[in-house]
Design a protein around this motif. Structure first.
Motif, PDB file in Angstrom:
ATOM      1  N   LYS A   1       0.816  -1.223   0.000  1.00 57.69           N
ATOM      2  CA  LYS A   1       0.000   0.000   0.000  1.00 57.69           C
ATOM      3  C   LYS A   1       0.851   1.275   0.000  1.00 57.69           C
ATOM      4  CE  LYS A   1      -3.877  -2.239   2.324  1.00 57.69           C
ATOM      5  NZ  LYS A   1      -4.895  -2.121   3.385  1.00 57.69           N
TER       6      LYS A   1
ATOM      7  N   TYR B   1     -12.378  -2.292  -3.741  1.00 58.01           N
ATOM      8  CA  TYR B   1     -12.936  -2.320  -2.376  1.00 58.01           C
ATOM      9  C   TYR B   1     -14.470  -2.216  -2.381  1.00 58.01           C
ATOM     10  CZ  TYR B   1      -8.309  -2.027  -0.182  1.00 58.01           C
ATOM     11  OH  TYR B   1      -7.044  -2.295   0.269  1.00 58.01           O
TER      12      TYR B   1
ATOM     13  N   HIS C   1     -16.713  -2.935   0.595  1.00 57.36           N
ATOM     14  CA  HIS C   1     -16.682  -2.066   1.780  1.00 57.36           C
ATOM     15  C   HIS C   1     -17.446  -0.764   1.593  1.00 57.36           C
ATOM     16  CE1 HIS C   1     -13.974  -4.778   3.732  1.00 57.36           C
ATOM     17  NE2 HIS C   1     -13.038  -4.639   2.818  1.00 57.36           N
TER      18      HIS C   1
ATOM     19  N   PHE D   1     -15.196   3.431   7.166  1.00 55.48           N
ATOM     20  CA  PHE D   1     -13.799   3.622   6.777  1.00 55.48           C
ATOM     21  C   PHE D   1     -13.605   3.677   5.261  1.00 55.48           C
ATOM     22  CE2 PHE D   1     -14.490  -0.952   7.347  1.00 55.48           C
ATOM     23  CZ  PHE D   1     -13.978  -1.486   6.166  1.00 55.48           C
TER      24      PHE D   1
ATOM     25  N   LEU E   1     -10.383   5.175   3.151  1.00 59.29           N
ATOM     26  CA  LEU E   1      -9.620   4.076   2.541  1.00 59.29           C
ATOM     27  C   LEU E   1      -9.319   4.386   1.075  1.00 59.29           C
ATOM     28  CD1 LEU E   1      -8.479   1.140   2.627  1.00 59.29           C
ATOM     29  CD2 LEU E   1     -10.805   0.348   2.088  1.00 59.29           C
TER      30      LEU E   1
ATOM     31  N   THR F   1      -5.760  -8.352   9.980  1.00 55.28           N
ATOM     32  CA  THR F   1      -6.004  -7.061   9.307  1.00 55.28           C
ATOM     33  C   THR F   1      -5.715  -5.903  10.251  1.00 55.28           C
ATOM     34  OG1 THR F   1      -7.731  -8.130   8.008  1.00 55.28           O
ATOM     35  CG2 THR F   1      -7.737  -5.729   8.032  1.00 55.28           C
TER      36      THR F   1
ATOM     37  N   ARG G   1       2.218  -7.315   9.007  1.00 59.98           N
ATOM     38  CA  ARG G   1       1.492  -6.221   9.683  1.00 59.98           C
ATOM     39  C   ARG G   1       1.937  -6.097  11.133  1.00 59.98           C
ATOM     40  NH1 ARG G   1      -3.956  -8.331   6.920  1.00 59.98           N
ATOM     41  NH2 ARG G   1      -4.005  -7.005   5.072  1.00 59.98           N
TER      42      ARG G   1
ATOM     43  N   MET H   1      -4.916   0.132  11.732  1.00 58.79           N
ATOM     44  CA  MET H   1      -5.761  -0.568  10.770  1.00 58.79           C
ATOM     45  C   MET H   1      -5.743   0.106   9.398  1.00 58.79           C
ATOM     46  SD  MET H   1      -8.157  -2.966  10.662  1.00 58.79           S
ATOM     47  CE  MET H   1      -9.626  -3.166  11.662  1.00 58.79           C
ATOM     48  N   ASN H   2      -5.786   1.453   9.397  1.00 52.54           N
ATOM     49  CA  ASN H   2      -5.872   2.152   8.107  1.00 52.54           C
ATOM     50  C   ASN H   2      -4.505   2.366   7.460  1.00 52.54           C
ATOM     51  OD1 ASN H   2      -4.938   4.088   9.818  1.00 52.54           O
ATOM     52  ND2 ASN H   2      -6.625   5.529   9.520  1.00 52.54           N
TER      53      ASN H   2
ATOM     54  N   ASN I   1      -2.179  -0.542   7.149  1.00 49.34           N
ATOM     55  CA  ASN I   1      -1.728  -1.899   7.476  1.00 49.34           C
ATOM     56  C   ASN I   1      -0.817  -2.531   6.412  1.00 49.34           C
ATOM     57  OD1 ASN I   1      -3.697  -2.429   5.626  1.00 49.34           O
ATOM     58  ND2 ASN I   1      -4.851  -3.871   6.892  1.00 49.34           N
TER      59      ASN I   1
ATOM     60  N   HIS J   1      -2.312  -5.436   1.333  1.00 51.02           N
ATOM     61  CA  HIS J   1      -3.613  -6.085   1.109  1.00 51.02           C
ATOM     62  C   HIS J   1      -3.363  -7.486   0.586  1.00 51.02           C
ATOM     63  CE1 HIS J   1      -7.639  -6.944  -0.352  1.00 51.02           C
ATOM     64  NE2 HIS J   1      -7.036  -7.398  -1.445  1.00 51.02           N
ATOM     65  N   ALA J   2      -4.154  -8.428   1.075  1.00 54.07           N
ATOM     66  CA  ALA J   2      -4.060  -9.809   0.594  1.00 54.07           C
ATOM     67  C   ALA J   2      -5.472 -10.323   0.340  1.00 54.07           C
ATOM     68  CB  ALA J   2      -3.367 -10.683   1.642  1.00 54.07           C
TER      69      ALA J   2
HETATM   70  P1  CMP Z   1      -7.387  -4.565   3.396  1.00 56.30           P
HETATM   71  O1  CMP Z   1      -6.939  -5.954   3.578  1.00 56.30           O
HETATM   72  O2  CMP Z   1      -6.754  -3.772   2.311  1.00 56.30           O
HETATM   73  O3  CMP Z   1      -8.991  -4.553   3.184  1.00 56.30           O
HETATM   74  C1  CMP Z   1      -9.800  -3.437   3.535  1.00 56.30           C
HETATM   75  C2  CMP Z   1      -9.028  -2.378   4.257  1.00 56.30           C
HETATM   76  O4  CMP Z   1      -9.793  -1.404   4.945  1.00 56.30           O
HETATM   77  C3  CMP Z   1      -8.221  -3.047   5.346  1.00 56.30           C
HETATM   78  O5  CMP Z   1      -7.150  -3.769   4.768  1.00 56.30           O
HETATM   79  C4  CMP Z   1      -7.834  -1.865   6.217  1.00 56.30           C
HETATM   80  O6  CMP Z   1      -6.655  -1.253   5.779  1.00 56.30           O
HETATM   81  C5  CMP Z   1      -8.968  -0.889   5.988  1.00 56.30           C
HETATM   82  N1  CMP Z   1      -9.769  -0.647   7.188  1.00 56.30           N
HETATM   83  C6  CMP Z   1      -9.782   0.499   7.882  1.00 56.30           C
HETATM   84  N2  CMP Z   1     -10.626   0.406   8.929  1.00 56.30           N
HETATM   85  C7  CMP Z   1     -11.151  -0.825   8.903  1.00 56.30           C
HETATM   86  C8  CMP Z   1     -12.082  -1.522   9.726  1.00 56.30           C
HETATM   87  N3  CMP Z   1     -12.644  -0.944  10.795  1.00 56.30           N
HETATM   88  N4  CMP Z   1     -12.389  -2.784   9.405  1.00 56.30           N
HETATM   89  C9  CMP Z   1     -11.816  -3.362   8.332  1.00 56.30           C
HETATM   90  N5  CMP Z   1     -10.937  -2.738   7.507  1.00 56.30           N
HETATM   91  C10 CMP Z   1     -10.600  -1.478   7.788  1.00 56.30           C
END
Ligand code: CMP
Length: 150
Positions: free
Chosen positions: A11, A51, A54, A59, A63, A93, A104, A111-112, A114, A117-118
């Motif tokens: 990322k 994404y 989501h 988020f 994101l 995650t 990670r 989390m934001n 991390n 991505h996988a």
């Molecule tokens: P990723 O595996 O790229 O998939 C979705 C991404 O959203 C996740 O990694 C995080 O980087 C981001 N993200 C941020 N906040 C959250 C959350 N509360 N729950 C899940 N993913 C989140």
């Protein structure tokens, strides 16, 4: 055991932190085989497709903004149970829960942010690979060392 392809994306920030080599080394040392690799900026449209599941979550907008804020490295990796193996190397995650020794767990705090991505399943991997790579960009090759790895 199933030999399969999976998708990973390093990322934004990965280049500025100079940790590309460290992260890719971990993937290679596990035995995952790089079949495609691309340094790229992703558009908001591509980020939204990637994404899509989501959309609507709190988020989501940050994101998309983050994922389009700098270059990423997209990869196709192959190996036995590659999706499962890759996710184990990445760790949870949420970096708060990611074990030390995972990517990670070792390189991220939030989390934001991390780091990587996988894909979460072989089906997601197929969808995500098709978003980022043309079939001709995926290089299949003989690997005479595979017998020592898989
Ligand atoms: P990723 O595996 O790229 O998939 C979705 C991404 O959203 C996740 O990694 C995080 O980087 C981001 N993200 C941020 N906040 C959250 C959350 N509360 N729950 C899940 N993913 C989140």
């Amino acid at each position: 055991m199933a030999f399969e392809k999976t998708f990973a994306m390093l990322k934004p920030g990965i280049l500025q932190r100079r940790i590309v080599g460290d992260v890719i080394r971990r993937l290679e040392h596990k035995g995952l085989r790089i079949q495609a690799l691309k340094l790229m900026n992703i558009t908001p449209e591509l980020a939204a497709q990637h994404y899509a599941e989501h959309k609507g979550k709190p988020f989501y907008d940050p994101l998309i903004e983050y994922m389009t804020s700098g270059p990423v490295i997209a990869m196709v990796l192959a190996g036995e149970h590659a999706t499962h193996q890759l996710r184990k190397i990445c760790g949870a995650t949420n970096p708060d829960e990611a074990a030390p020794g995972t990517i990670r767990g070792d390189y991220s705090e939030k989390m934001n942010r991390n780091v990587i991505h996988a894909s979460d399943s072989p089906e997601s991997a197929a969808r995500e690979i098709a978003l980022f790579f043309k079939p001709e960009e995926i290089i299949e090759y003989e690997d005479e060392h595979a017998k020592w790895i898989v």
